[in-house]
Scaffold this motif. Structure first.
Motif, short mmCIF file in Angstrom:
data_model
loop_
_atom_site.label_atom_id
_atom_site.label_comp_id
_atom_site.label_asym_id
_atom_site.label_seq_id
_atom_site.Cartn_x
_atom_site.Cartn_y
_atom_site.Cartn_z
N TYR A 125 0.84 -1.18 0.00
CA TYR A 125 0.00 0.00 0.00
C TYR A 125 0.88 1.24 0.00
O TYR A 125 1.83 1.34 0.76
N ALA A 126 0.55 2.21 -0.87
CA ALA A 126 1.27 3.49 -0.91
C ALA A 126 0.27 4.59 -0.64
O ALA A 126 -0.92 4.45 -0.90
N GLU A 127 0.76 5.68 -0.09
CA GLU A 127 -0.11 6.80 0.22
C GLU A 127 0.32 8.03 -0.56
O GLU A 127 1.49 8.18 -0.92
N GLU A 128 -0.63 8.91 -0.83
CA GLU A 128 -0.33 10.18 -1.49
C GLU A 128 -0.60 11.30 -0.50
O GLU A 128 -1.70 11.40 0.06
N TYR A 129 0.41 12.11 -0.27
CA TYR A 129 0.30 13.23 0.65
C TYR A 129 0.30 14.53 -0.13
O TYR A 129 0.87 14.61 -1.23
N VAL A 130 -0.31 15.55 0.46
CA VAL A 130 -0.44 16.85 -0.22
C VAL A 130 0.19 17.95 0.63
O VAL A 130 -0.03 18.01 1.84
N VAL A 171 4.20 12.60 -2.87
CA VAL A 171 3.85 13.91 -2.33
C VAL A 171 3.45 14.82 -3.49
O VAL A 171 4.16 14.90 -4.49
N THR A 172 2.31 15.50 -3.35
CA THR A 172 1.82 16.43 -4.37
C THR A 172 1.76 17.84 -3.78
O THR A 172 1.19 18.03 -2.71
N HIS A 226 5.67 29.04 -8.59
CA HIS A 226 6.68 28.56 -7.64
C HIS A 226 7.34 27.30 -8.19
O HIS A 226 6.86 26.70 -9.16
N THR A 227 8.43 26.90 -7.52
CA THR A 227 9.06 25.61 -7.82
C THR A 227 9.19 24.81 -6.54
O THR A 227 9.14 25.35 -5.43
N VAL A 228 9.36 23.51 -6.69
CA VAL A 228 9.69 22.62 -5.59
C VAL A 228 11.02 21.97 -5.99
O VAL A 228 11.05 21.08 -6.84
N THR A 229 12.11 22.46 -5.42
CA THR A 229 13.45 22.07 -5.84
C THR A 229 14.24 21.56 -4.64
O THR A 229 14.37 22.26 -3.63
N SER A 230 14.76 20.35 -4.73
CA SER A 230 15.53 19.79 -3.61
C SER A 230 16.84 20.55 -3.44
O SER A 230 17.47 20.98 -4.40
N GLY A 231 17.22 20.72 -2.18
CA GLY A 231 18.44 21.45 -1.87
C GLY A 231 18.22 22.42 -0.71
O GLY A 231 17.18 22.40 -0.06
N GLU A 232 19.20 23.26 -0.46
CA GLU A 232 19.15 24.21 0.65
C GLU A 232 18.71 25.59 0.16
O GLU A 232 19.30 26.13 -0.78
N GLY A 233 17.68 26.14 0.80
CA GLY A 233 17.22 27.48 0.46
C GLY A 233 18.11 28.55 1.07
O GLY A 233 19.14 28.26 1.70
N SER A 234 17.69 29.79 0.93
CA SER A 234 18.50 30.92 1.40
C SER A 234 18.21 31.31 2.84
O SER A 234 18.97 32.06 3.45
N GLU A 257 -2.13 25.06 -10.33
CA GLU A 257 -1.49 23.85 -10.84
C GLU A 257 -0.83 23.08 -9.68
O GLU A 257 -0.71 23.58 -8.57
N SER A 258 -0.38 21.86 -9.99
CA SER A 258 0.25 21.01 -8.97
C SER A 258 1.41 20.24 -9.59
O SER A 258 1.53 20.16 -10.82
N TRP A 259 2.20 19.67 -8.71
CA TRP A 259 3.32 18.82 -9.15
C TRP A 259 3.52 17.72 -8.13
O TRP A 259 3.39 17.95 -6.91
N SER A 260 3.80 16.50 -8.61
CA SER A 260 3.93 15.34 -7.71
C SER A 260 5.28 14.67 -7.87
O SER A 260 5.90 14.71 -8.94
N TYR A 261 5.70 14.02 -6.77
CA TYR A 261 6.96 13.27 -6.81
C TYR A 261 6.84 12.05 -5.89
O TYR A 261 6.34 12.15 -4.76
N THR A 262 7.29 10.89 -6.39
CA THR A 262 7.28 9.65 -5.62
C THR A 262 8.69 9.38 -5.10
O THR A 262 9.64 9.32 -5.89
N PHE A 263 8.81 9.20 -3.80
CA PHE A 263 10.12 9.01 -3.18
C PHE A 263 10.47 7.52 -3.13
O PHE A 263 9.75 6.72 -2.54
N GLU A 264 11.58 7.17 -3.78
CA GLU A 264 12.03 5.78 -3.84
C GLU A 264 13.20 5.51 -2.91
O GLU A 264 13.62 4.36 -2.78
N ASP A 265 13.75 6.55 -2.31
CA ASP A 265 14.89 6.40 -1.41
C ASP A 265 14.56 7.00 -0.05
O ASP A 265 13.81 7.98 0.04
N SER A 266 15.14 6.41 0.99
CA SER A 266 14.95 6.96 2.34
C SER A 266 15.96 8.08 2.58
O SER A 266 16.99 8.17 1.93
#
Length: 330
Positions: free
Chosen positions: A20-25, A58-59, A68-76, A102-111
């Motif tokens: 079972y997988a879940e989708e979070y918003v 996660v959406t 806006h963007t959702v970009t992995s990394g360190e903000g300012s 609008e929306s954007w989704s990403y599925t996390f495959e790594d811990s």
């Protein structure tokens, strides 16, 4: 604070198991574009930190009035942008710009822990914590569900080995009991007094080895794992230590066959979410039934020998002479 959680169940056919997988918003609220939050927004990403499991999605929904963007990394940080710090992407994921509504989704495959930010508004920061999913059923190293007892035959088909462990899901810092038995495949009868080595490999390295001698067809070992990862439980060098016992149980073969007579079982050890350490634990060989038999013999024989010794001593003790009990003659 607006938090929306959507549940989406995906049926995955993998042997007899069901995953079972879940989708979070995560909501990007109106006013997130303002670094001082002088707007109805209380946070830039709502919620700013979220914990999910590997395989979850996660959406992000843009309810703000700007892109806006959702970009992995360190903000300012809130005011870092004023000193020309516009964040540092790490290229793990990047939504690109998506507009209001609008929306954007990403599925996390790594811990792991994944901070992220908006490259257009680098003060906007959030964190996704991804943890490994721990199943509630026993399985092998490939994730395939298994039923206890597991069954393996030695390469020469002379010995059948059954193995179970408890608890069925192996976690770090928790005592695991491995229970196994030996059978003759032709007669389906227990093979008693089988000599063997019990070995555990983890992540390609041997971490435990102990010699054993089974009683009434079976034996067990206890072990506590300190690290997570795939494991191999190997029972090797299985043979009867006496020629007569070997002939009686029809386990035949030369010395080379005995060395190669082994079976392997696999599984996975998971990080324990409730324990991070355990007390020093010495893995001792299991107490065997022969020990109890020996103790019982000692307990029974010693009093019996003492009783018989006392009895014969009393029987052989000289009786007083009758003349000593009669009248004295003058």
């Amino acid at each position: 604070m607006r938090i929306i959680i959507l549940f989406s169940i995906f049926l995955v056919l993998a042997s007899t198991s069901v995953a079972y997988a879940e989708e979070y918003v995560v909501d990007i609220p109106f006013g997130a574009y303002n670094p001082e939050l002088n707007t109805p927004a209380e946070v830039w990403y709502d919620p700013p930190m979220m914990s999910v499991l590997v395989g979850d999605t996660v959406t992000w929904y843009n309810d703000d009035r700007e892109g806006h963007t959702v970009t992995s990394g360190e903000g300012s940080g809130r005011y870092g942008w004023m000193s020309d710090n516009f964040g540092t992407p790490d290229e793990y994921f990047n939504s690109g710009r998506f507009m209001p509504g609008e929306s954007w989704s990403y599925t996390f495959e790594d811990s792991g822990t994944f901070p992220y930010f908006c490259t257009i508004h680098p003060w906007m920061e959030g964190v996704i914590v991804v943890e490994k999913s721990i199943p509630d059923f026993p399985h092998d190293a490939t994730g395939k569900k298994v039923e206890f007892p597991l069954l393996q035959y030695t390469p020469d088909l002379a010995v059948e080995v059954n193995l179970s462990w408890d608890p069925p899901v192996i976690k770090t810092h928790e005592k695991i009991q491995f229970v196994y038995q030996f059978y003759d495949p032709q007669t389906n009868s227990n093979l008693a007094e089988m000599k063997y080595n019990f070995v555990i490999f983890q992540n390609g390295k041997e971490i435990f080895r102990d010699e054993g001698l089974s009683q009434i067809g079976g034996d067990y070992r206890n072990f506590i794992f300190s690290d997570s990862g795939t494991i191999i439980i190997r029972i090797e060098g299985i043979h009867s230590p006496s020629i007569f016992a070997e002939e009686s149980v029809t386990v035949k073969g030369d010395a080379k066959d005995k060395e190669q007579r082994s079976v392997d079982f696999t599984s996975v050890v998971y990080d324990n979410p409730e324990k991070t350490t355990h007390e020093a634990y010495h893995s001792k060989p299991a107490q065997r039934l022969s020990t109890y038999y020996e103790l019982m013999i000692v307990i029974i024989l010693v009093p019996a020998v003492l009783f018989l010794g006392a009895f014969f001593w009393i029987m052989k003790k000289p009786k007083p002479s009758e003349s000593n009990t009669g009248a004295v003659k003058i």
